[in-house]
Design a protein around this motif. Structure first.
Motif, mmCIF file in Angstrom:
data_model
loop_
_atom_site.group_PDB
_atom_site.id
_atom_site.type_symbol
_atom_site.label_atom_id
_atom_site.label_comp_id
_atom_site.label_asym_id
_atom_site.label_seq_id
_atom_site.Cartn_x
_atom_site.Cartn_y
_atom_site.Cartn_z
ATOM 1 N N LYS A 119 0.828 -1.203 0.000
ATOM 2 C CA LYS A 119 0.000 0.000 0.000
ATOM 3 C C LYS A 119 0.864 1.255 0.000
ATOM 4 N N GLY A 121 0.293 4.043 1.053
ATOM 5 C CA GLY A 121 0.165 4.736 2.334
ATOM 6 C C GLY A 121 1.216 4.297 3.337
ATOM 7 N N VAL A 122 1.554 3.004 3.319
ATOM 8 C CA VAL A 122 2.545 2.494 4.263
ATOM 9 C C VAL A 122 3.919 3.084 3.926
ATOM 10 N N GLU A 124 4.360 5.922 2.370
ATOM 11 C CA GLU A 124 4.284 7.340 2.728
ATOM 12 C C GLU A 124 4.504 7.533 4.231
ATOM 13 N N ALA A 125 3.912 6.633 5.023
ATOM 14 C CA ALA A 125 4.070 6.734 6.475
ATOM 15 C C ALA A 125 5.550 6.622 6.852
ATOM 16 N N ALA A 126 6.250 5.685 6.201
ATOM 17 C CA ALA A 126 7.677 5.509 6.503
ATOM 18 C C ALA A 126 8.468 6.758 6.099
ATOM 19 N N GLU A 127 8.091 7.334 4.953
ATOM 20 C CA GLU A 127 8.751 8.578 4.526
ATOM 21 C C GLU A 127 8.530 9.675 5.561
ATOM 22 N N ALA A 128 7.290 9.759 6.038
ATOM 23 C CA ALA A 128 6.952 10.788 7.019
ATOM 24 C C ALA A 128 7.722 10.589 8.321
ATOM 25 N N MET A 129 8.132 9.339 8.588
ATOM 26 C CA MET A 129 8.902 9.068 9.816
ATOM 27 C C MET A 129 10.372 9.381 9.636
ATOM 28 N N GLY A 130 10.740 9.754 8.421
ATOM 29 C CA GLY A 130 12.141 10.079 8.183
ATOM 30 C C GLY A 130 12.983 8.876 7.777
ATOM 31 N N ALA A 131 12.334 7.851 7.199
ATOM 32 C CA ALA A 131 13.095 6.692 6.727
ATOM 33 C C ALA A 131 13.771 7.044 5.402
ATOM 34 N N SER A 132 14.996 6.518 5.204
ATOM 35 C CA SER A 132 15.704 6.754 3.948
ATOM 36 C C SER A 132 15.156 5.786 2.901
ATOM 37 N N GLN A 135 16.072 2.249 3.672
ATOM 38 C CA GLN A 135 15.308 1.707 4.798
ATOM 39 C C GLN A 135 13.904 1.346 4.356
ATOM 40 N N ARG A 139 12.940 -2.338 4.813
ATOM 41 C CA ARG A 139 12.115 -2.515 6.011
ATOM 42 C C ARG A 139 10.623 -2.336 5.755
ATOM 43 N N VAL A 140 10.261 -1.847 4.585
ATOM 44 C CA VAL A 140 8.831 -1.712 4.284
ATOM 45 C C VAL A 140 8.471 -2.556 3.058
#
Lengths: 220, 342
Positions: A119, A121-122, A124-132, A135, A139-140
């Motif tokens: 998805k 959205g998942v 996007e959520a990781a991006e919003a958390m500052g994942a590179s 990562q 990790r996603v």
């Protein structure tokens, strides 16, 4: 002239062994090539994490090119490459080269479709958390798609079992070779039946294992 | 804390320009719950994504704690994003991982030591009330529980800001209420600044301090919840308020007025603050030759302040009614209601 199956059994065992080696080695190498390419297809596309239109289009064209060549033609066409890479153009090792070229691009497409199921959205959520981007890939994308990737690799493996039967053409050996050499060309129907049954059995086992493993990967 | 200065975002679509966000000016204070309300397509989803740069602005400046995120390097931006939590309408949890792993995720990607992660996860799971669900998977949870996981995940890095993208829109009314109460607790206990976008006026009324109404990419009205409810200016704002305040006179009552040949003296009276408690109408009835017929009304509470609307019919001679109205208008706001328009 009929051959006694029991006397012939060691020859069958050897063929099973050859098939498993051909399929196993090709699968590992093809996956090592195909999985990163599949990931690359997803992250470089329009709106992807590392969008790169030129790279995406180029890669896509190359993959389509290899995927459009019938395996039996690929097998012969790349004989010089095979000789260059493994030193010989006949035998089990030689069969691995065309099998990899055949299934690597296929796996790339399968992995691509698995990753596209993740998805947005998942991500996007990781991006919003500052994942590179790395990562997010490791990790996603990969863990979320793993169950589907396993199922798709099962499909690729079964495709390889079928293709490896044709690799008998370059003296690759294996069950397919046996079926053609004895069953088809020498009209030994019982050998033909036994080899086909063994291929059926292998495919059933591979699919069952794939299903079980895929289910396990849904919850890590 | 968060400042939008003449911010716009333009998308190109088939050679056509689409202004998703158009010249927005908003200033959000520290510790405030700020709501942005609008119908779908109003540009609010884009607006909230401009804060953590999930969307790049086409023009204007967005300052987060005085810092312009678009000037940061990529690693700098990632670092800043760790101070801005975000929750989503569809939760966006990793389906293949446990609640524990999901909540720990922001710390895992920051390379926090495992021991520290464990302690912190326990802390936030306790805060959202999901300690017993740590080893379950998202698909085993209800919508409200998933959003609690989302909130725990957003809080784990102790951010200064929480962005809520339609966080309650996929939940039923009861669950919505409990999630909103949780958000309020988040603000009160951690002094977070919350920016929430929604299309539900109920959610805004429940928790927001201030609100901006968006339409076609523009902010058409903004102010405190109280100002907006008691004195809405724009038709869209009025629409939203009507969605939670039944301010339309029901047809059965309207037709009743018409039957009696009345309807000439029907007024909508809006009470705010302590005036909601004053016995204005009994005073009117006592001091003027006027009878007061209450047709319809609602009294509620906004930000702890009583707020109400009554639709009344004044019966009596015209001259007395004018005098009575004059008296009423000294204390509260009055609006004449057309019988046919409601």
């Amino acid at each position: 002239m009929q051959v006694n199956i029991l006397e012939f059994w060691p020859r069958i065992l050897q063929a099973i062994n050859e098939t498993l080696i051909m399929v196993g080695v090709s699968l590992v190498v093809a996956a090592l090539i195909g999985i990163p390419l599949g990931i690359a297809l997803v992250v470089t596309r329009q709106g992807g994490l590392l969008q790169n239109n030129a790279f995406f289009k180029g890669l896509s064209v190359v993959i389509n090119f290899f995927r459009s060549i019938p395996f039996i033609i690929l097998l012969v066409a790349i004989l010089p490459l095979t000789r260059f890479l493994v030193g010989t153009s006949i035998g089990t090792a030689a069969a691995v080269v065309p099998l990899v070229l055949f299934s690597g691009p296929y796996i790339a497409r399968l992995v691509e479709s698995s990753l596209l199921e993740v998805k947005p959205g998942v991500v996007e959520a990781a991006e919003a958390m500052g994942a590179s981007p790395w990562q997010i890939i490791l990790r996603v994308y990969v863990p979320e798609a793993l169950s589907s990737i396993v199922l798709n690799l099962t499909i690729a493996t079964i495709g390889l079992v079928g293709a490896s039967a044709m690799a008998g053409f370059v003296g690759g050996g294996g069950l397919g070779d046996l079926a053609i050499a004895y069953g088809y060309q020498r009209f030994e129907t019982d050998i033909m039946i036994v080899t086909v049954l063994l291929l059926v059995l292998i495919v059933q086992i591979v699919q069952t294992l794939g299903n079980v493993l895929s289910k396990k990967m849904r919850r890590q | 804390m968060i400042q939008f200065e003449n911010v716009s975002k333009v998308y190109e679509h088939n050679g056509k320009e689409l202004r998703a966000v158009d010249g927005v000016d908003i200033s959000i204070e520290k510790g405030e719950i700020f709501g942005v309300i609008g119908f779908s397509g109003a540009g609010k989803s884009t607006l909230v994504r401009l804060v953590n740069l999930l969307e790049q602005p086409s023009g204007g400046n967005i300052l987060v704690e005085g810092e312009d995120l678009s000037r940061l390097s990529k690693p700098g931006l990632r670092k800043m994003r760790k101070r801005i939590g975000m929750i989503f309408q569809h939760f966006n949890l990793l389906e293949s991982k446990t609640v524990l792993h999901n909540v720990a995720f922001p710390l895992i990607i920051s390379g926090t030591p495992k021991k520290k992660i464990k302690a912190r996860v326990e802390e936030v799971l306790d805060f959202v009330g999901l300690t017993d669900k740590a080893h379950q998977y998202p698909e085993e949870l209800s919508g409200g529980q998933k959003q609690r996981v989302g909130i725990a995940r957003a809080l784990i890095t102790s951010p200064d800001i929480l962005l809520c993208d339609e966080a309650t829109s996929a939940l039923d009314p009861e669950t919505t209420k409990s999630i909103l109460q949780l958000l309020k607790r988040v603000r009160d206990e951690y002094n977070l600044t919350i920016l929430m976008i929604t299309h539900e006026m109920n959610a805004v009324r429940e928790v927001c301090d201030r609100v901006a109404v968006m339409e076609n990419g523009r902010v058409i009205e903004q102010g405190s919840i109280f100002e907006l409810f008691s004195n809405p200016q724009h038709p869209t704002t009025k629409n939203f308020i009507q969605s939670v305040m039944e301010s339309d006179i029901p047809p059965s009552i309207l037709s009743g007025i018409e039957e009696r040949g009345g309807g000439r003296h029907v007024y909508r009276v809006t009470f705010v603050r302590e005036k909601a408690a004053q016995p204005i109408f009994s005073q009117v009835a006592k001091n003027y030759q006027v009878e007061v017929n209450v047709l319809f009304g609602q009294i509620t509470e906004l930000q702890g302040i009583p707020f109400g609307q009554l639709v009344v019919e004044l019966l009596g001679e015209d001259r007395e009614i004018v005098r009575a109205l004059d008296y009423i208008q000294r204390t509260v706001s009055v609006q004449e209601v057309e019988a046919d328009a409601g």
